[in-house]
Write an enzyme that holds these catalytic residues in place. Sequence first.
Site, PDB file in Angstrom:
ATOM      1  N   GLU A  56      49.778  43.113  34.335  1.00  0.00           N
ATOM      2  CA  GLU A  56      51.033  43.119  35.108  1.00  0.00           C
ATOM      3  C   GLU A  56      51.827  41.818  34.966  1.00  0.00           C
ATOM      4  O   GLU A  56      53.038  41.818  35.174  1.00  0.00           O
ATOM      5  CB  GLU A  56      50.755  43.404  36.591  1.00  0.00           C
ATOM      6  CG  GLU A  56      50.031  42.295  37.327  1.00  0.00           C
ATOM      7  CD  GLU A  56      49.808  42.623  38.807  1.00  0.00           C
ATOM      8  OE1 GLU A  56      49.268  43.705  39.112  1.00  0.00           O
ATOM      9  OE2 GLU A  56      50.168  41.779  39.649  1.00  0.00           O
ATOM     10  N   ARG A 116      43.148  44.543  42.446  1.00  0.00           N
ATOM     11  CA  ARG A 116      43.534  43.775  41.261  1.00  0.00           C
ATOM     12  C   ARG A 116      43.351  44.676  40.046  1.00  0.00           C
ATOM     13  O   ARG A 116      42.339  45.403  39.949  1.00  0.00           O
ATOM     14  CB  ARG A 116      42.666  42.517  41.100  1.00  0.00           C
ATOM     15  CG  ARG A 116      43.040  41.368  42.009  1.00  0.00           C
ATOM     16  CD  ARG A 116      44.409  40.737  41.690  1.00  0.00           C
ATOM     17  NE  ARG A 116      44.740  39.642  42.578  1.00  0.00           N
ATOM     18  CZ  ARG A 116      45.407  39.739  43.728  1.00  0.00           C
ATOM     19  NH1 ARG A 116      45.846  40.910  44.144  1.00  0.00           N
ATOM     20  NH2 ARG A 116      45.668  38.668  44.454  1.00  0.00           N
TER      21      ARG A 116
HETATM   22  P1  NAD Z   1      38.249  40.404  51.772  1.00  0.00           P
HETATM   23  O1  NAD Z   1      37.689  39.173  51.191  1.00  0.00           O
HETATM   24  O2  NAD Z   1      38.511  40.476  53.245  1.00  0.00           O
HETATM   25  O3  NAD Z   1      37.316  41.648  51.406  1.00  0.00           O
HETATM   26  C1  NAD Z   1      36.745  41.824  50.149  1.00  0.00           C
HETATM   27  C2  NAD Z   1      35.464  42.605  50.357  1.00  0.00           C
HETATM   28  O4  NAD Z   1      34.925  42.879  49.065  1.00  0.00           O
HETATM   29  C3  NAD Z   1      34.401  41.829  51.156  1.00  0.00           C
HETATM   30  O5  NAD Z   1      33.911  42.628  52.215  1.00  0.00           O
HETATM   31  C4  NAD Z   1      33.332  41.542  50.126  1.00  0.00           C
HETATM   32  O6  NAD Z   1      32.016  41.535  50.668  1.00  0.00           O
HETATM   33  C5  NAD Z   1      33.528  42.707  49.164  1.00  0.00           C
HETATM   34  N1  NAD Z   1      32.954  42.459  47.856  1.00  0.00           N
HETATM   35  C6  NAD Z   1      32.831  41.280  47.194  1.00  0.00           C
HETATM   36  N2  NAD Z   1      32.224  41.479  46.027  1.00  0.00           N
HETATM   37  C7  NAD Z   1      31.959  42.793  45.945  1.00  0.00           C
HETATM   38  C8  NAD Z   1      31.321  43.599  44.974  1.00  0.00           C
HETATM   39  N3  NAD Z   1      30.838  43.076  43.845  1.00  0.00           N
HETATM   40  N4  NAD Z   1      31.223  44.914  45.216  1.00  0.00           N
HETATM   41  C9  NAD Z   1      31.708  45.449  46.366  1.00  0.00           C
HETATM   42  N5  NAD Z   1      32.313  44.745  47.320  1.00  0.00           N
HETATM   43  C10 NAD Z   1      32.427  43.424  47.114  1.00  0.00           C
HETATM   44  O7  NAD Z   1      39.593  40.702  50.948  1.00  0.00           O
HETATM   45  P2  NAD Z   1      40.803  41.618  51.401  1.00  0.00           P
HETATM   46  O8  NAD Z   1      41.770  40.808  52.189  1.00  0.00           O
HETATM   47  O9  NAD Z   1      40.292  42.891  51.958  1.00  0.00           O
HETATM   48  O10 NAD Z   1      41.506  41.872  49.990  1.00  0.00           O
HETATM   49  C11 NAD Z   1      40.863  42.643  48.994  1.00  0.00           C
HETATM   50  C12 NAD Z   1      41.616  42.471  47.690  1.00  0.00           C
HETATM   51  O11 NAD Z   1      42.917  43.042  47.834  1.00  0.00           O
HETATM   52  C13 NAD Z   1      41.889  40.996  47.334  1.00  0.00           C
HETATM   53  O12 NAD Z   1      40.821  40.472  46.577  1.00  0.00           O
HETATM   54  C14 NAD Z   1      43.154  41.054  46.550  1.00  0.00           C
HETATM   55  O13 NAD Z   1      42.812  41.062  45.189  1.00  0.00           O
HETATM   56  C15 NAD Z   1      43.783  42.404  46.924  1.00  0.00           C
HETATM   57  N6  NAD Z   1      45.096  42.266  47.566  1.00  0.00           N
HETATM   58  C16 NAD Z   1      46.132  42.997  47.083  1.00  0.00           C
HETATM   59  C17 NAD Z   1      47.382  42.908  47.683  1.00  0.00           C
HETATM   60  C18 NAD Z   1      48.549  43.741  47.203  1.00  0.00           C
HETATM   61  O14 NAD Z   1      49.697  43.406  47.499  1.00  0.00           O
HETATM   62  N7  NAD Z   1      48.322  44.835  46.488  1.00  0.00           N
HETATM   63  C19 NAD Z   1      47.571  42.052  48.768  1.00  0.00           C
HETATM   64  C20 NAD Z   1      46.479  41.323  49.251  1.00  0.00           C
HETATM   65  C21 NAD Z   1      45.247  41.431  48.638  1.00  0.00           C
END
Ligand code: NAD
Length: 328
Positions: free
Chosen positions: A261, A232
């Site tokens: 964005e 994000r």
């Molecule tokens: P997820 O929930 O599976 O993983 C997120 C991870 O971040 C978890 O392991 C969590 O413990 C960790 N986390 C939470 N708070 C944290 C902190 N303060 N410091 C470090 N780590 C922390 O999510 P995901 O499916 O892996 O997705 C991650 C991010 O990718 C989403 O939040 C979304 O914003 C983004 N995303 C982007 C796209 C894209 O098209 N570019 C698509 C899907 C998701």
Amino acid sequence: MKIALFSACQYDQDYFNEFNTGHQLTYFVDALNEQTAILAKGYDVICLFVNDVVNKTVLETLKANGVKLIVLRCAGFNNVDIKAADALDIPVLRVPAYSPEAVAEHAMALILTLNRKTHKAYNRVREGNFSLEKLMGFNLHNRKVAVIGTGNIGKALCNILKGFGCQISAYDIYPDEQLKALGVVYGTLEETLAGADIVSLHCPLMDSTKHMINKETLKLFKHGAMLINTSRGGLINTKDVVEALKNCQLGYLGLDVYEQEGGLFFKDNSEGIIQDDLITRLISFPNVLITSHQGFFTKEAMEQIATTTYNNIEAFINKAELVNRVVV
Ligand code: NAD
């Protein structure tokens, strides 16, 4: 159910029509916000994407106009005031995991393109320029990569990086045992950033992670390191990153997301005047590569997004357990 999809593009229509389980669908090109919320009048369900703005005022308008359910066709929910939705008894359901490989592979594509400059080589060769000057990259084998957030997407990236022979360090509030067994070394954010050739962000945007990459944390980066953000935009303080690019502390930047964005991404602005001076500055750097939030955009992910969204709606109709409800 009468369902209104906001921020709907042609590909949303294609996939939501194909997998429709018998609902009445209306597509709005406009994003949901305080001005457009009234369009939801008479719909039971609204289906939203990453740049729809769902604050308390919008939620109150939705409630007053009969909306019973919000389904997000994405994983992130930072654009929705969940507490306000709960208070109004409007459940918010999401698609927690849709092909994490899609985003991880896109992060890898940004890394490889920035490193080996294939985008420049493509244009050069088409113009009859076969020179290699300024196209030199570096081997990924044995390079140190820091993965910040090792959930579904970060973990998929670790597995890809392992195949490239990278040394992986990671930071997550919940370290992953399988990744540890694979040789991923967990540390604090500071330890993980220090010494990495490449830093890739995969944690959610929350108050605690907003601008986690800023003037201070950028000082911890190895001089000339690469930063990749497919998570994000708000994880990065863009002004500070522009400074770090100008003084060469950052050597490469790959973005699939950008803090401002909304209103810019997912649209063809090629004939318009871009009013956002930060993104135009970013675009001007030769070592910056920006894609407009396309990490998720594969056939497999679109199919999963549509089917999971319909499953979420069916669960609501059948008063079944809302397993994908966002809880804060
Ligand atoms: P997820 O929930 O599976 O993983 C997120 C991870 O971040 C978890 O392991 C969590 O413990 C960790 N986390 C939470 N708070 C944290 C902190 N303060 N410091 C470090 N780590 C922390 O999510 P995901 O499916 O892996 O997705 C991650 C991010 O990718 C989403 O939040 C979304 O914003 C983004 N995303 C982007 C796209 C894209 O098209 N570019 C698509 C899907 C998701």
